[in-house]
Design an enzyme around this catalytic site. Structure first.
Site, short mmCIF file in Angstrom:
data_model
loop_
_atom_site.label_atom_id
_atom_site.label_comp_id
_atom_site.label_asym_id
_atom_site.label_seq_id
_atom_site.Cartn_x
_atom_site.Cartn_y
_atom_site.Cartn_z
CD GLU A 195 -3.01 -1.24 2.14
OE1 GLU A 195 -2.90 -0.49 3.14
OE2 GLU A 195 -3.96 -2.03 1.99
CD GLU A 250 -3.87 -6.55 2.82
OE1 GLU A 250 -2.64 -6.44 2.72
OE2 GLU A 250 -4.55 -5.82 3.55
#
Length: 485
Positions: A233, A336
């Site tokens: 991220e 994810e």
């Protein structure tokens, strides 16, 4: 002489083409003498990956408009399948360690045995700590620019033993990749592992070497590493371990440091995955990195998550297709996803499972080669998590009673992972009504797997159509089926 040579080449080419064509025909899929085994999971029933029917094909030349159909064309194939699995985090490993021996074996079978469970073949883990750890830590002493203090000793207590048991239960090498959440604090602009910050330029080479030390240490411990992602991220400033990389910064780190260092350290065969964040910005990231030949040569593909809905919108599945269209030579990997904001009252909330089914079908149909869930196991509080970011996992353990709690997400994932095996080829599939979603894969053993999901609140009767052969199947409301034939 020239004329004879040209004629010979034409004949040779024709012969080779004929051989190739015959070879293709010899391996073409046929429904002849095949039956369709149906496995069903449905809301409000006891059906959970249960074999419910067996059907035979019969001729159907032209479906009517009134007939609902799932059309499968085995002659049109797409990406090769890598696998489906979940992440072994510190949190998962710590909870696993609290289970009794019997429950540990039940849990391992549930995920990693194809016969007794759902046959996971893909695994993610973290490079030192994430939010799903009991605390922040790295593999070196703070400030050690030499990296001489590097050790994975922390992981030997919980995480490495669980990974090894998972590999043993699966019965073969798992495809395992690893992701960092943050460099050590001294390498960052904010001098902390939490709340964003950026990698300081003077530590780029040290950080690149850190990945290689992790890979070598894990492989020395008997755990093969298939690949890494550059940064989890990279556009999120989180209250937990995080580090921000703009597209240009990730591109330059990859081409100037990480890629060359992996190659220099003898790890050039390991896969490197960029982005590892949500679908919303993934095309912009792909444009910047994959359009640079010197960076692109080190990137196996792009990873993505499903949390773009945090802003209140719908999942942006179309962005996956747009990256696939723009860069067909790069792989797409879902790295994810989880159900956020843990609440024990929602263990059996059916829409949680449906979120998985919908995402997996859309992502695969848009070119994704593999799909990785987040934590494989969490406790009765949705943790442990050292910053209180509690979430759901497909399986929870009540550490007070020692029992395992299976959620609808587990079964929805299982409708794919149990039946679709590595190296399968995705097959062209379309539905004639929006109440249904579907995808198909042809396994190497010749078995076709079609997953059908009923998003509606009513029973649907549909025809599975393969060429001019079809069979009529009933799917219950809010249900998912896997058809094997």
């Amino acid at each position: 002489m020239k004329k004879i040579t040209t004629t010979t080449l034409i004949l040779a080419s024709f012969f080779a083409f004929g051989q190739q064509k015959n070879k293709s025909q010899a391996h073409s899929f046929s429904t002849k003498d095949k039956t369709v085994a149906v496995y069903t999971t449905a809301e409000g029933t006891n059906l959970k990956l249960s074999k419910t029917d067996t059907f035979s094909f019969s001729e159907m030349i032209q479906p009517k408009e009134t007939q609902i159909c799932v059309f499968v064309n085995p002659d049109k194939t797409f990406q090769s399948f890598l696998g489906i699995g979940g992440a072994i985090t510190d949190a998962s490993a710590e909870v696993f360690a609290k289970l009794s021996n019997d429950k540990q074996q039940e849990f391992l079978n549930a995920y990693y045995s194809q016969d007794k469970g759902i046959g996971y073949t893909l695994m993610r883990t973290t490079i030192h700590s994430s939010d799903f750890s009991s605390g922040s830590y790295t593999y070196i002493e703070e400030g050690d620019t030499t990296l001489k203090s590097f050790t994975i000793e922390h992981d030997r207590k919980y995480r490495i033993p669980l990974i090894k048991k998972a590999l043993t239960t699966a019965g073969k090498e798992m495809t395992l990749y690893a992701s960092p959440w943050s460099p050590p604090a001294f390498m960052k602009s904010n001098k902390g592992m939490l709340k964003g910050g950026t990698l300081l330029p003077e530590f780029s080479q040290y950080w690149a070497i850190y990945y290689t030390k992790f890979i070598k240490a894990y492989e020395k411990a008997g755990i093969p590493i298939w690949g890494i992602t550059v940064q989890n991220e990279p556009m999120a400033v989180q209250k937990w371990e995080s580090c921000v990389f703009s597209a240009e910064a990730e591109r330059d780190f990859l081409k100037n440091y990480l890629g060359p260092t992996m190659k220099k350290e003898g790890l050039g065969d390991k896969k490197i995955i960029v982005w590892d964040h949500n679908r919303d910005l993934m095309l912009q990231r792909a444009n910047i990195i994959f359009s640079d030949p010197e960076a692109a040569k080190y990137a196996w593909g792009i990873g993505f998550h499903w949390y773009e809905t945090w802003a209140g919108g719908n999942p942006m599945f179309e962005n996956v297709a747009k990256v696939n269209e723009a860069f067909p030579n790069k792989n797409l990997l879902f790295t994810e996803g989880c159900i956020e904001k843990f609440d024990a009252k929602n263990y059996q909330l059916w829409t949680n499972g449906e979120r998985y089914g919908s995402a997996m079908i859309h992502d695969f149909n848009n070119g994704t080669v593999g799909w990785t869930d987040w934590n494989i196991l969490l406790d009765e509080n949705g943790g442990p998590n050292h910053v209180g970011n509690f979430c759901f996992a497909p399986i929870h353990a009540d550490t007070k009673t020692g029992e395992l709690i299976y959620t609808p997400s587990y079964y929805y994932i299982g409708h794919f992972s149990k039946f679709i095996r590595p190296e399968a080829k995705r097959v062209s599939t379309a539905v004639s009504r929006s109440s249904l979603l579907s995808t198909s894969f042809l396994n190497k053993d010749g078995k076709m797997v079609t997953v059908v999901m009923n998003q509606s609140d009513t029973t649907v009767i549909y025809n599975l159509c393969v060429g001019t052969q079809a069979t009529e199947i009933t799917i219950l409301p809010n249900a998912i089926q896997t058809l094997v034939y």
